[in-house]
Scaffold this motif. Structure first.
Motif, PDB file in Angstrom:
ATOM      1  N   GLN A 159       0.832  -1.213   0.000  1.00  0.00           N
ATOM      2  CA  GLN A 159       0.000   0.000   0.000  1.00  0.00           C
ATOM      3  C   GLN A 159       0.866   1.263   0.000  1.00  0.00           C
ATOM      4  O   GLN A 159       0.558   2.237  -0.679  1.00  0.00           O
ATOM      5  CB  GLN A 159      -0.916   0.016   1.225  1.00  0.00           C
ATOM      6  CG  GLN A 159      -2.078  -0.943   1.113  1.00  0.00           C
ATOM      7  CD  GLN A 159      -3.020  -0.852   2.312  1.00  0.00           C
ATOM      8  OE1 GLN A 159      -2.897   0.028   3.147  1.00  0.00           O
ATOM      9  NE2 GLN A 159      -3.933  -1.792   2.386  1.00  0.00           N
ATOM     10  N   THR A 160       1.952   1.227   0.780  1.00  0.00           N
ATOM     11  CA  THR A 160       2.835   2.398   0.860  1.00  0.00           C
ATOM     12  C   THR A 160       3.422   2.712  -0.509  1.00  0.00           C
ATOM     13  O   THR A 160       3.484   3.857  -0.933  1.00  0.00           O
ATOM     14  CB  THR A 160       3.975   2.137   1.862  1.00  0.00           C
ATOM     15  OG1 THR A 160       3.387   1.691   3.067  1.00  0.00           O
ATOM     16  CG2 THR A 160       4.792   3.378   2.130  1.00  0.00           C
TER      17      THR A 160
ATOM     18  N   MET B 152       0.597   3.952  -2.654  1.00  0.00           N
ATOM     19  CA  MET B 152       0.181   5.266  -2.147  1.00  0.00           C
ATOM     20  C   MET B 152       1.203   6.322  -2.568  1.00  0.00           C
ATOM     21  O   MET B 152       0.836   7.425  -2.956  1.00  0.00           O
ATOM     22  CB  MET B 152       0.061   5.198  -0.634  1.00  0.00           C
ATOM     23  CG  MET B 152      -0.729   6.316  -0.026  1.00  0.00           C
ATOM     24  SD  MET B 152      -2.446   6.243  -0.504  1.00  0.00           S
ATOM     25  CE  MET B 152      -3.133   5.562   0.955  1.00  0.00           C
TER      26      MET B 152
ATOM     27  N   GLN C  51      -7.263  11.933  -3.934  1.00  0.00           N
ATOM     28  CA  GLN C  51      -8.128  10.940  -3.292  1.00  0.00           C
ATOM     29  C   GLN C  51      -9.354  10.639  -4.142  1.00  0.00           C
ATOM     30  O   GLN C  51      -9.763   9.479  -4.257  1.00  0.00           O
ATOM     31  CB  GLN C  51      -8.603  11.427  -1.913  1.00  0.00           C
ATOM     32  CG  GLN C  51      -7.522  11.467  -0.848  1.00  0.00           C
ATOM     33  CD  GLN C  51      -7.017  12.869  -0.614  1.00  0.00           C
ATOM     34  OE1 GLN C  51      -6.932  13.658  -1.545  1.00  0.00           O
ATOM     35  NE2 GLN C  51      -6.629  13.176   0.614  1.00  0.00           N
TER      36      GLN C  51
ATOM     37  N   LEU D  19      -8.239   3.389  -3.339  1.00  0.00           N
ATOM     38  CA  LEU D  19      -8.302   3.594  -1.888  1.00  0.00           C
ATOM     39  C   LEU D  19      -9.347   2.680  -1.249  1.00  0.00           C
ATOM     40  O   LEU D  19      -9.156   2.196  -0.132  1.00  0.00           O
ATOM     41  CB  LEU D  19      -8.615   5.064  -1.564  1.00  0.00           C
ATOM     42  CG  LEU D  19      -7.513   6.061  -1.925  1.00  0.00           C
ATOM     43  CD1 LEU D  19      -7.954   7.482  -1.622  1.00  0.00           C
ATOM     44  CD2 LEU D  19      -6.216   5.757  -1.189  1.00  0.00           C
TER      45      LEU D  19
END
Lengths: 415, 220
Positions: A41-42, A45, A263, A270
């Motif tokens: 995820q990091t 992201m 976002q 997400l």
């Protein structure tokens, strides 16, 4: 009472080891799964946040209707047999200078870059590929996104401010069969094709970008689009990426343009992260609950088996609280021990997973290894979960033991 | 000194009282047996006198203080420091060795180091100095009861209560237990009150109390 609690645990080695295993497996599973998922995820992201703008201001796409031309004085004499339809041509940011002034004054904005985004067709010999061209000032673009770190040949600034130079994604390069320094033809569909020289190649790891995107200078993109001095987008980088959604909502209230935070544009990804988190937490909590029930059952049985001991201890002056401690301590010891061993085991599993070789740039790091998160918060959460489950499952049998009346036990013959 | 006044004990769900008004005084250094038929109320009286049961009518005074008026900490301190208890079925903690069992009350009072040598003395006096590290299941019934007596005496209590301490032992071991009681009564001036069915064992006490149908029938 710690002495007696330890004695109880050591006397029932098999049961203690089984409970311990449950806690160890639960804790290490949490650490390993969290490490892997959060690492992944990091990485994603980071790509979502830093590969593109935190907030993108784009020209609003307007659809033509019969009322679209009402502002012209001649409109009242026009009777449409077939009213206009489709997208309004030449979408552009209406008042770019106003935006530049606003963004320059905003303290939350770190950098912004005016862009021209156009759909194009690439031609090299007989190969034709559809894609997207982004025209921007290279120095400003580098301040907004981290595209430079994905360059595998050439430098991003090589696109310059003019000269029809492009850098393109590695996958697109392979589709076209082109090589560095070669010239390919690009058309926007309006006007003739223009030659562009390949001066660099990037590989972001994101298929979406690498297969169809080229960067060029703002001026060259405007020339290809046939609309000098117009821009279609402004990419903005802000101080706190997490607040992009709030900032974009604030700008939307006073603007006609289409404004989107990272976002909003990555909402589907997400939501996948959220689903992953739910799956990860529920799976681990299930394991821990099973271990907790193990502690609860074994301690409850132990309390029943040790009623005589409770009576004799109370006759010697041990208080109800001492009896609660006797059993509660056992849960505490198992929780701490299982939790700490689980953390260690989880760390080792994470380390071993981090050695697994995968395709560079996808889930992995640039070294071609799987990205694992060693975030301290994972380990803190894991030990808290292990401790809480042990404490919750031991407090009830322990309190039941503390509330036993020694006389009832003695009169029933210790049964 | 323990003084019991007007003790009446009725168990829940029963109409007839087990103890029907017992008055009794126990002087320091007394060596008393409580005898009577099964169901006469002798064990019940022992539990009331020893503070284990505080749910009764009447009063039990320890040096003039009623056990009903004592707080939780006070009553537990009294049990720990001034009272020793011996049960019929030994009730040793199976996880602990003989000496660890003896030292349990001292562990509660944080006097482990101070009482260690006394625990070894007691082990010697009960004739089990070579079995200090044995677990209860490696000891005979008589040996376990002797360990239980040593445990009851580790804090050098003023009072020792025993509920049929020889009830589960053969006569030879019964003799050993009685000799130990006698020895500790003389040596440490411990007040000993024990319940027994055994006439011979009961008759060896300095004072004998016969309980019949919830009242004291005879003191001799």
């Amino acid at each position: 009472m710690m002495f007696l609690s330890l004695k109880h645990l050591l006397t029932r080695k098999k049961q203690s080891v089984l409970i311990l295993l449950g806690i160890i497996i639960g804790t290490s599973a949490y650490v390993a799964i969290s490490g892997m998922m959060l690492g992944f995820q990091t990485k994603l992201m980071d790509q979502l946040v830093n590969n593109d703008a935190h907030i993108r201001i784009s020209a609003r796409e307007e659809l033509l209707t019969s009322e679209s031309l009402d502002s012209f004085p001649e409109a009242e004499h026009v009777f449409w047999s077939l009213p206009p339809s489709g997208r309004k041509d030449s979408a552009k940011i209406q008042y770019p200078l106003g935006w530049f002034e606003k963004l320059n004054k905003d303290h939350d904005v770190i950098a912004f870059v005016p862009q021209v985004n156009i759909n194009v067709i690439f031609n090299r010999a007989s190969v034709t590929v559809a894609g997207r061209m982004i025209g921007a000032d290279p120095l400003k673009q580098e301040r907004v996104s981290n595209i430079q770190q994905y360059m595998i040949s050439g430098a991003f600034k090589d696109i310059g401010t003019s000269g029809s130079r492009i850098i393109l994604g590695k996958a697109l390069m392979q589709s076209l069969g082109a090589r560095q320094s070669e010239t390919i033809l690009i058309t926007s569909g309006k006007g003739p094709s223009m030659p562009f020289k390949i001066v660099g190649v990037f590989d972001t790891g994101s298929k979406n970008i690498d297969e169809n995107t080229v960067f060029t200078s703002l001026g060259d993109a405007q020339k290809l689009r046939g609309s000098p001095s117009e821009i279609t987008d402004i990419a903005v980088k802000i101080e706190q990426p997490d607040l992009a959604e709030i900032k974009s909502a604030e700008w939307k209230t006073s603007s006609h343009e289409k404004i989107m935070s990272w976002q909003e544009s990555s909402a589907s990804i997400l939501s996948v992260f959220k689903t992953q988190d739910i799956v990860r937490n529920s799976m681990t909590i299930s394991i821990i609950i099973v271990a907790g029930f193990g502690i609860y059952n074994i301690l409850s049985i132990l309390v029943t088996q040790k009623k005589r001991d409770i009576a004799i201890l109370r006759s010697m002056g041990f208080t109800p609280n001492d009896i609660v401690s006797l059993f509660f301590n056992q849960g505490l010891i198992l929780g701490i021990l299982g939790g700490v061993i689980g953390l260690g085991l989880g760390f080792i599993i994470c380390f071993l997973m981090g050695q697994i070789e995968i395709v560079p740039g996808r889930m992995g790091s640039s070294t071609g290894r799987m990205i694992i998160s060693y975030d301290l918060i994972i380990y803190v959460k894991a030990i808290i979960i292990a401790l809480l489950s042990s404490l919750f499952s031991s407090i009830f049998p322990a309190r039941a033991a503390g509330s036993l009346d020694p006389m009832d036990i003695i009169r029933s013959g210790g049964q | 000194m323990i003084r019991a006044q007007g003790l009446i004990k009725t168990f829940e769900g029963q109409q007839e009282a087990v103890l029907k008004g017992v008055d009794l005084s126990l002087n320091d250094g007394d060596f008393i047996s409580l005898m009577g038929r099964s169901g006469s109320g002798k064990s019940t009286l022992l539990y009331l006198l020893s503070t284990l049961d505080r749910n009764f009518e009447g009063s039990v005074l320890y040096d003039g203080v009623s056990i009903k008026e004592m707080g939780v900490q006070e009553i537990h301190r009294l049990r720990n420091e001034q009272i020793g208890f011996v049960f019929q079925f030994h009730y040793l903690l199976s996880e602990l060795s003989a000496i660890e069992n003896i030292l349990l009350p001292a562990r509660k009072a944080n006097l482990l180091d101070k009482k260690l040598s006394f625990a070894r003395d007691l082990l010697e006096q009960v004739g089990l100095s070579d079995k200090a590290d044995r677990l209860p299941h490696h000891l005979s019934g008589g040996e376990q009861q002797r360990i239980a007596i040593a445990r009851a005496l580790i804090m050098q209590p003023k009072y020792l209560f025993a509920d049929e301490p020889t009830g589960n032992l053969d006569s030879k071991n019964g003799e050993i237990i009685f000799d130990l009681f006698s020895q500790f009564n003389k040596e440490y001036k411990t007040t000993i009150i024990y319940v027994t069915h055994d006439q011979q064992f009961g008759m060896k006490a300095h004072r004998r109390i016969l309980i019949n149908d919830g009242i004291i029938d005879k003191i001799s």
